[in-house]
Design an enzyme around this catalytic site. Structure first.
Site, PDB file in Angstrom:
ATOM      1  N   GLU A 200      -4.388   7.017   1.436  1.00  0.00           N
ATOM      2  CA  GLU A 200      -3.067   6.566   1.010  1.00  0.00           C
ATOM      3  C   GLU A 200      -2.893   6.363  -0.494  1.00  0.00           C
ATOM      4  O   GLU A 200      -2.583   5.259  -0.963  1.00  0.00           O
ATOM      5  CB  GLU A 200      -2.682   5.296   1.778  1.00  0.00           C
ATOM      6  CG  GLU A 200      -2.550   5.561   3.267  1.00  0.00           C
ATOM      7  CD  GLU A 200      -2.054   4.378   4.080  1.00  0.00           C
ATOM      8  OE1 GLU A 200      -2.017   3.238   3.548  1.00  0.00           O
ATOM      9  OE2 GLU A 200      -1.706   4.579   5.256  1.00  0.00           O
ATOM     10  N   GLU A 342      -2.999   9.213  10.272  1.00  0.00           N
ATOM     11  CA  GLU A 342      -2.638   7.894  10.775  1.00  0.00           C
ATOM     12  C   GLU A 342      -1.183   7.895  11.211  1.00  0.00           C
ATOM     13  O   GLU A 342      -0.318   8.447  10.528  1.00  0.00           O
ATOM     14  CB  GLU A 342      -2.822   6.807   9.708  1.00  0.00           C
ATOM     15  CG  GLU A 342      -4.254   6.553   9.302  1.00  0.00           C
ATOM     16  CD  GLU A 342      -4.369   5.415   8.288  1.00  0.00           C
ATOM     17  OE1 GLU A 342      -3.392   4.622   8.167  1.00  0.00           O
ATOM     18  OE2 GLU A 342      -5.412   5.315   7.633  1.00  0.00           O
TER      19      GLU A 342
END
Length: 540
Positions: A200, A342
């Site tokens: 991320e 995810e």
């Protein structure tokens, strides 16, 4: 994702087609030349928007995240529960998850790193092991079940996420060198298929003074695309067979939009941390080894952050165009495979159920669909919860029911008897047809591995000394009254009264002449050597 506290930027929903609540149309894909069962054979590589195995058969990774190694515990969470670690993997495989994405921090890789939060009574085989040694055991067992493993550099330290791939205390060189170490450690182990380079990357600072991860901006200190190339090529120099998984950013500029300055040039459309690959078509990641790049966006529901698109009047009909813009176009234009690393939700908001149903439909069905690893197995993910309930044993059935049609179970299976989704133990009766008798004989040797107050761990090795294969094989033994099975592995291990049965798993049901199998177990009660060991009814 892990304990994300904020998302930056002005988040603008896209104009879309007609409103409605119909499930999104699946991605259109051409039929594959061949379809692989489970996770295929050998190392994997890419072909257009497909992931394929060493034979060229298409593989779809349908996996799950098991986090903890990126936290202060430096190892998998849930090892503190009453469910042994192998049994948790057994359940994941039984439910259809063929891939395990394992987050870690560089702290867990340091010499002298200590794993904490382990129930020694339930997991005595993990006592005294380092985080890397525990990782080795999980990878080995996952591989025995036909699962694949993706390693995810989740955080530089256990303290939290970082917008860039380096910090003041963890340099880019450390990041890359640790990746090279892992690539060397698992070289030749086809269970471990690749590296998710950094979790991320995201914006920081307000435009035009951006300080976070950008895509295609050309600043070597902030351009995530260029950093991914440096790390990816360094890894491929050590392990050219790995896939390189590259996440997106949140805002391609690397900074948050300043919506108060009335300057539209500083405003841009941003997405989830790691979820915005809108610039990857224009600025692709360039690797030195062909057919190794997989783009890996993240996607979440309202339980993480209520993006503007969730309140669009046309929701959920607006969602496919949003996914197309951020990452889906890479798949639809046959540029590269997508492995959604995810995505998750608590399902507490009715909109979230619609979101998950539509997202799964968007990925497509069958082996030709996009790959994914759901977030997460862990029930202690604060803003999504998990597939496992708080007991780390029973299953969140509403979530599982939505995912099940898209799961492709690993080739193989077996393992311990696992609880059913409702938590009721699996006590199915043994088959009425007895297994074939052994032609010849067998030998049995026992080794006690460990013992503690109230229990012990052992290994029983049974060898087929006959002249013909035993297929399927089944070993039995007896224990004194009061000794009860806690867990078992390398076979489906059950107990009835004082008799224990270890049945050959589907992935290793045949025991060849001269071959042996080692059944491991933990048990409650006073340590006792298995007695009257038999192989398919023949005394050993």
């Amino acid at each position: 994702m892990h304990r994300r506290t904020a998302l930056g930027g002005a988040l603008t929903a896209l104009a879309t087609a007609a409103a409605g609540v119909l499930v999104a149309a699946a991605v259109s894909t051409a039929p594959a030349a061949a379809a692989a069962g489970g996770t295929g054979t050998g190392y994997l590589h890419t072909s257009g928007n497909k992931i394929v195995d060493s034979t060229g058969a298409t593989v779809r990774l349908t996996g799950i995240n098991w986090f903890g190694m990126e936290t202060d515990n430096k190892t998998f969470h849930g090892l503190w529960s009453s469910n042994p670690w192998r049994s948790q993997l057994d359940t994941m495989a039984r439910l259809g998850y063929n891939t395990l994405r394992i987050p870690y921090s560089n702290d867990a890789l340091k010499a002298g790193a200590t794993a904490t939060g382990i129930n020694d009574f339930v997991n005595p085989d993990l006592i005294g092991l380092s985080p890397l040694q525990i990782l080795d055991k999980v990878i080995d067992y996952a591989g025995s079940k036909g699962m694949r493993v993706i390693l995810d550099r989740h955080r530089p330290t256990s303290a939290g996420q970082s917008p860039l791939w380096y910090t003041s205390t963890v340099s880019e060189a450390t990041w890359i060198n640790d990746w090279k170490m892992l690539a060397q450690r698992y070289a030749g182990n086809t269970t471990v298929i690749g590296a998710d380079l950094h979790n991320e990357p995201h914006a920081e600072g307000t435009n035009p003074a951006a300080t976070g991860a950008c895509w295609g901006c050309g600043d070597t200190a902030r351009d995530w695309r260029l950093a991914a190339e440096r790390a990816g090529n360094a890894i491929l120099g050590v392990q050219p067979n790995w896939l390189i998984f590259v996440e997106g950013v949140s805002c391609p500029s690397g900074g948050l939009s300043n919506v108060w300055d009335n300057d539209p040039s500083n405003d841009e459309d941003c997405g989830w941390w790691g979820g915005n690959l809108s610039k990857a078509g224009q600025f692709p990641v360039r690797l030195n080894v062909a057919n190794r790049l997989v783009y890996s966006p993240h996607e979440y529901a309202t339980s993480v952050y209520r993006q503007a698109w969730f309140d669009d009047p046309s929701y959920p009909a607006n969602m496919p165009a949003i996914w197309d813009k951020y990452w889906g176009y890479l798949y639809k234009q046959n540029i590269a495979p997508i492995m959604m690393g995810e995505f998750g939700t608590t399902l507490q908001d009715p909109k979230d159920k619609i979101w998950l149903q539509n997202l799964m439909a968007y990925t497509g069905t069958g082996v030709n669909g996009m790959s994914f690893t759901y977030w997460s197995w862990n029930p202690n993910s604060g803003d999504t919860g998990g597939i496992a309930n708080d007991d780390w044993t029973t299953i969140n059935q509403p979530k599982q029911d939505i995912l099940t049609p898209y799961l492709i179970p690993p080739t193989g299976g077996g393992g311990t008897t696992s609880p059913s989704p409702t938590g009721t133990p699996n006590t199915s009766p043994a088959p009425t047809t007895p297994p074939p008798p052994v032609t010849g004989g067998c030998t049995a040797t026992y080794k006690q591995i460990n013992s503690w107050a109230g229990g012990f761990q052992g290994e029983l090795t049974v060898k087929n000394t006959g002249t013909a294969a035993v297929n399927p094989w089944s070993a039995t033994w007896t224990w004194p009254s009061g000794v009860t099975l806690a867990s078992g592995w390398n076979a489906t291990v059950t107990q009835s009264g004082t008799t224990v049965t270890a049945a050959g798993p589907t992935w290793a049901s045949s025991l060849a002449p001269g071959a042996s199998v080692t059944v491991g177990f933990t048990a409650n009660g006073t340590a006792a050597t298995p007695a009257t060991v038999k192989l398919n009814g023949t005394a050993c």
